[in-house]
Design a protein around this motif. Structure first.
Motif, PDB file in Angstrom:
ATOM      1  N   ILE A   1      19.126 -19.347  -2.271  1.00  0.00           N
ATOM      2  CA  ILE A   1      20.046 -19.450  -3.417  1.00  0.00           C
ATOM      3  C   ILE A   1      20.887 -20.716  -3.320  1.00  0.00           C
ATOM      4  O   ILE A   1      21.073 -21.441  -4.310  1.00  0.00           O
ATOM      5  N   LYS A   2      21.381 -20.992  -2.116  1.00  0.00           N
ATOM      6  CA  LYS A   2      22.182 -22.217  -1.940  1.00  0.00           C
ATOM      7  C   LYS A   2      21.359 -23.459  -2.248  1.00  0.00           C
ATOM      8  O   LYS A   2      21.836 -24.395  -2.888  1.00  0.00           O
ATOM      9  N   ALA A   3      20.088 -23.446  -1.791  1.00  0.00           N
ATOM     10  CA  ALA A   3      19.220 -24.601  -2.054  1.00  0.00           C
ATOM     11  C   ALA A   3      18.950 -24.756  -3.546  1.00  0.00           C
ATOM     12  O   ALA A   3      18.984 -25.875  -4.096  1.00  0.00           O
ATOM     13  N   VAL A   4      18.683 -23.634  -4.235  1.00  0.00           N
ATOM     14  CA  VAL A   4      18.401 -23.682  -5.678  1.00  0.00           C
ATOM     15  C   VAL A   4      19.655 -24.061  -6.452  1.00  0.00           C
ATOM     16  O   VAL A   4      19.582 -24.793  -7.451  1.00  0.00           O
ATOM     17  N   GLN A   5      20.817 -23.572  -6.016  1.00  0.00           N
ATOM     18  CA  GLN A   5      22.077 -23.949  -6.677  1.00  0.00           C
ATOM     19  C   GLN A   5      22.302 -25.458  -6.582  1.00  0.00           C
ATOM     20  O   GLN A   5      22.703 -26.104  -7.562  1.00  0.00           O
ATOM     21  N   GLU A   6      22.044 -26.019  -5.392  1.00  0.00           N
ATOM     22  CA  GLU A   6      22.186 -27.469  -5.211  1.00  0.00           C
ATOM     23  C   GLU A   6      21.187 -28.225  -6.078  1.00  0.00           C
ATOM     24  O   GLU A   6      21.528 -29.236  -6.717  1.00  0.00           O
ATOM     25  N   LYS A   7      19.955 -27.696  -6.118  1.00  0.00           N
ATOM     26  CA  LYS A   7      18.909 -28.314  -6.944  1.00  0.00           C
ATOM     27  C   LYS A   7      19.272 -28.258  -8.418  1.00  0.00           C
ATOM     28  O   LYS A   7      19.086 -29.244  -9.161  1.00  0.00           O
ATOM     29  N   ARG A   8      19.830 -27.110  -8.843  1.00  0.00           N
ATOM     30  CA  ARG A   8      20.222 -26.967 -10.253  1.00  0.00           C
ATOM     31  C   ARG A   8      21.357 -27.919 -10.595  1.00  0.00           C
ATOM     32  O   ARG A   8      21.372 -28.524 -11.682  1.00  0.00           O
ATOM     33  N   ARG A   9      22.343 -28.029  -9.678  1.00  0.00           N
ATOM     34  CA  ARG A   9      23.465 -28.955  -9.918  1.00  0.00           C
ATOM     35  C   ARG A   9      22.961 -30.396 -10.058  1.00  0.00           C
ATOM     36  O   ARG A   9      23.410 -31.148 -10.938  1.00  0.00           O
ATOM     37  N   ASN A  10      22.018 -30.767  -9.196  1.00  0.00           N
ATOM     38  CA  ASN A  10      21.482 -32.139  -9.257  1.00  0.00           C
ATOM     39  C   ASN A  10      20.747 -32.389 -10.572  1.00  0.00           C
ATOM     40  O   ASN A  10      20.892 -33.443 -11.203  1.00  0.00           O
ATOM     41  N   LYS A  11      19.944 -31.394 -10.997  1.00  0.00           N
ATOM     42  CA  LYS A  11      19.191 -31.551 -12.232  1.00  0.00           C
ATOM     43  C   LYS A  11      20.112 -31.560 -13.453  1.00  0.00           C
ATOM     44  O   LYS A  11      19.873 -32.283 -14.431  1.00  0.00           O
ATOM     45  N   LYS A  12      21.173 -30.729 -13.374  1.00  0.00           N
ATOM     46  CA  LYS A  12      22.143 -30.713 -14.478  1.00  0.00           C
ATOM     47  C   LYS A  12      22.870 -32.052 -14.574  1.00  0.00           C
ATOM     48  O   LYS A  12      23.075 -32.585 -15.670  1.00  0.00           O
ATOM     49  N   ALA A  13      23.246 -32.575 -13.380  1.00  0.00           N
ATOM     50  CA  ALA A  13      23.927 -33.882 -13.363  1.00  0.00           C
ATOM     51  C   ALA A  13      22.998 -34.978 -13.894  1.00  0.00           C
ATOM     52  O   ALA A  13      23.425 -35.870 -14.647  1.00  0.00           O
ATOM     53  N   LEU A  14      21.702 -34.892 -13.504  1.00  0.00           N
ATOM     54  CA  LEU A  14      20.732 -35.880 -13.976  1.00  0.00           C
ATOM     55  C   LEU A  14      20.553 -35.788 -15.491  1.00  0.00           C
ATOM     56  O   LEU A  14      20.494 -36.813 -16.190  1.00  0.00           O
ATOM     57  N   PHE A  15      20.480 -34.574 -16.016  1.00  0.00           N
ATOM     58  CA  PHE A  15      20.314 -34.380 -17.457  1.00  0.00           C
ATOM     59  C   PHE A  15      21.517 -34.922 -18.216  1.00  0.00           C
ATOM     60  O   PHE A  15      21.361 -35.649 -19.225  1.00  0.00           O
ATOM     61  N   ILE A  16      22.727 -34.588 -17.724  1.00  0.00           N
ATOM     62  CA  ILE A  16      23.942 -35.063 -18.402  1.00  0.00           C
ATOM     63  C   ILE A  16      24.029 -36.596 -18.329  1.00  0.00           C
ATOM     64  O   ILE A  16      24.387 -37.266 -19.322  1.00  0.00           O
ATOM     65  N   SER A  17      23.680 -37.146 -17.155  1.00  0.00           N
ATOM     66  CA  SER A  17      23.727 -38.608 -16.987  1.00  0.00           C
ATOM     67  C   SER A  17      22.748 -39.290 -17.940  1.00  0.00           C
ATOM     68  O   SER A  17      23.081 -40.278 -18.622  1.00  0.00           O
ATOM     69  N   PHE A  18      21.530 -38.755 -18.010  1.00  0.00           N
ATOM     70  CA  PHE A  18      20.523 -39.343 -18.886  1.00  0.00           C
ATOM     71  C   PHE A  18      20.912 -39.173 -20.348  1.00  0.00           C
ATOM     72  O   PHE A  18      20.682 -40.067 -21.179  1.00  0.00           O
ATOM     73  N   LEU A  19      21.541 -38.014 -20.677  1.00  0.00           N
ATOM     74  CA  LEU A  19      21.984 -37.791 -22.060  1.00  0.00           C
ATOM     75  C   LEU A  19      23.048 -38.818 -22.439  1.00  0.00           C
ATOM     76  O   LEU A  19      23.025 -39.384 -23.548  1.00  0.00           O
ATOM     77  N   CYS A  20      23.965 -39.062 -21.521  1.00  0.00           N
ATOM     78  CA  CYS A  20      25.012 -40.067 -21.777  1.00  0.00           C
ATOM     79  C   CYS A  20      24.405 -41.471 -21.916  1.00  0.00           C
ATOM     80  O   CYS A  20      24.795 -42.267 -22.782  1.00  0.00           O
ATOM     81  N   MET A  21      23.426 -41.764 -21.031  1.00  0.00           N
ATOM     82  CA  MET A  21      22.758 -43.067 -21.103  1.00  0.00           C
ATOM     83  C   MET A  21      22.013 -43.220 -22.424  1.00  0.00           C
ATOM     84  O   MET A  21      22.030 -44.291 -23.057  1.00  0.00           O
TER      85      MET A  21
ATOM     86  N   SER B   1      13.570 -28.575 -16.961  1.00  0.00           N
ATOM     87  CA  SER B   1      13.639 -28.538 -15.493  1.00  0.00           C
ATOM     88  C   SER B   1      14.928 -27.859 -15.032  1.00  0.00           C
ATOM     89  O   SER B   1      14.928 -27.028 -14.119  1.00  0.00           O
ATOM     90  N   GLN B   2      16.057 -28.199 -15.732  1.00  0.00           N
ATOM     91  CA  GLN B   2      17.338 -27.576 -15.403  1.00  0.00           C
ATOM     92  C   GLN B   2      17.306 -26.080 -15.726  1.00  0.00           C
ATOM     93  O   GLN B   2      17.788 -25.252 -14.951  1.00  0.00           O
ATOM     94  N   ARG B   3      16.705 -25.741 -16.868  1.00  0.00           N
ATOM     95  CA  ARG B   3      16.621 -24.331 -17.273  1.00  0.00           C
ATOM     96  C   ARG B   3      15.737 -23.541 -16.302  1.00  0.00           C
ATOM     97  O   ARG B   3      16.051 -22.388 -15.960  1.00  0.00           O
ATOM     98  N   LYS B   4      14.640 -24.145 -15.881  1.00  0.00           N
ATOM     99  CA  LYS B   4      13.749 -23.499 -14.925  1.00  0.00           C
ATOM    100  C   LYS B   4      14.478 -23.218 -13.606  1.00  0.00           C
ATOM    101  O   LYS B   4      14.326 -22.145 -13.005  1.00  0.00           O
ATOM    102  N   ALA B   5      15.292 -24.165 -13.170  1.00  0.00           N
ATOM    103  CA  ALA B   5      16.081 -23.969 -11.951  1.00  0.00           C
ATOM    104  C   ALA B   5      17.088 -22.835 -12.142  1.00  0.00           C
ATOM    105  O   ALA B   5      17.327 -22.036 -11.226  1.00  0.00           O
ATOM    106  N   GLY B   6      17.666 -22.739 -13.352  1.00  0.00           N
ATOM    107  CA  GLY B   6      18.605 -21.645 -13.642  1.00  0.00           C
ATOM    108  C   GLY B   6      17.913 -20.288 -13.616  1.00  0.00           C
ATOM    109  O   GLY B   6      18.458 -19.309 -13.075  1.00  0.00           O
ATOM    110  N   ASP B   7      16.710 -20.226 -14.204  1.00  0.00           N
ATOM    111  CA  ASP B   7      15.949 -18.962 -14.184  1.00  0.00           C
ATOM    112  C   ASP B   7      15.576 -18.574 -12.756  1.00  0.00           C
ATOM    113  O   ASP B   7      15.626 -17.387 -12.393  1.00  0.00           O
TER     114      ASP B   7
END
Length: 338
Positions: free
Chosen positions: A128-148, A191-197
């Motif tokens: 769970i900790k690993a997936v939470q970290e993975k989800r946070r990274n993917k969420k940050a990547l999605f938000i960063s790319f959305l802003c870009m 990818s972010q949604r898949k990590a959340g599921d």
């Protein structure tokens, strides 16, 4: 105190209360049996007990009949003194020993299952900790790319407006760029949604493991209470059985099985038991295991001393368990007030 903690404490108190009530019932029943035996023996010393000679004669006849069969069957391996205590409560002893063996086996199995459940829960928590970290990274990547992407769109629009360029001339380039950006955003979002599921699935699995572990702990606690009951029963109630007798337990069981089919013993015991019932003895059946006590004065005094010793032990244990029961009740009341 929160609700979860209070419910846990209530369940624990209920379990302890049931366990202590079993002990109280055990010692009350044992004391009742001892009192009946003492009351029966006192009848033999009463002056108005006219059938004392008849009781002694029938008890003597029963013992002689028993002795003839017994010594043929046991072949000198055990004396009647060693045999009678075990024979008196043979069924109870067998049931208790079988229960202990069964409960100890269940306890060992539960301990193994608990170890596996705890290991699985620990492993799942790590995942769970690993997936939470993975989800946070993917969420940050999605938000960063959305802003870009928003920034690129804004810069492109500003560039076209500032240089008064015709957007139609660059329509295919802009369309291709928009499609690529949209596809990347969809891929990152999925990818972010898949990590959340995956995280939700792992959390459900951990909850299931946690409930399984709690159920196993409850089962283990119940088995522990049952074992505590049987251990104390054997330690206190059956303390008069010597280690030498325990070593002969299996052999004595075979002897008793053969004695039960002796017509002569059954006839003599039935005659004695009917006589005792006719004279309103409290527990006539118990004296089939102690016939010498009914006609031998020395044996009677020794057995009375034994009964009184057992009575003292049972009274002490009864008081102790009643005090524990009261203490649990008072503690529960104080916690409820808080």
């Amino acid at each position: 105190m929160n609700t979860k903690r209070r419910l846990s404490d209530d369940l624990s108190n209920d379990s302890e209360i049931l366990s202590e009530k079993r002990f109280v019932k055990l010692y009350k029943e044992e004391l009742e049996s001892i009192e009946k035996q003492i009351h029966d023996l006192k009848k033999l010393d009463q002056k108005d007990f006219d059938v004392k000679p008849e009781v002694e004669d029938k008890a003597r006849l029963y013992y002689r009949t028993f002795a003839r069969e017994f010594y043929d069957v046991c072949e000198g391996r055990v004396s009647d003194e060693e045999f009678f205590d075990l024979w008196e409560r043979e069924e109870e002893l067998k049931a208790g020993l079988n229960s202990i063996n069964s409960l100890e086996g269940e306890q060992k199995q539960l301990e193994k299952e608990l170890v596996h459940a705890n290991e699985d829960e620990t492993m799942m928590n790590g995942k769970i900790k690993a997936v939470q970290e993975k989800r946070r990274n993917k969420k940050a990547l999605f938000i960063s790319f959305l802003c870009m992407a928003a920034a690129v769109c804004g810069v492109s629009a500003g560039y076209l407006y500032h240089f008064e360029m015709n957007a139609k001339d660059y329509l295919w380039q802009l369309s291709a760029g928009a499609v690529i950006i949209l596809l990347l955003l969809v891929i990152l979002f999925q990818s972010q949604r898949k990590a959340g599921d995956q995280l939700k699935l792992l959390e459900m699995m951990v909850t299931h493991k946690s409930h399984t572990g709690k159920r196993l702990e409850d089962d283990k606690r119940e088995i522990g209470n049952d074992l505590k009951f049987y251990y104390e029963k054997f330690e206190k109630v059956f303390s008069y059985i010597s280690p030498e007798q325990w070593k002969l337990f299996d052999f004595c069981g075979k002897v008793s099985a053969r004695l039960r089919f002796s017509d002569a013993i059954l006839e003599a015991s039935n005659d004695l038991e009917r006589l005792l019932e006719k004279n309103q003895w409290d527990n006539p059946g118990i004296w089939m295991y102690h016939p010498k006590v009914l006609y031998d004065l020395i044996k009677r005094k020794d057995y009375l001393n034994t009964l009184n010793d057992r009575k003292d032990i049972c009274n002490q244990e009864l008081i102790r368990h009643e005090q524990i029961l009261e203490g649990i009740g008072e503690q529960a009341d104080s916690e409820t007030i808080e």
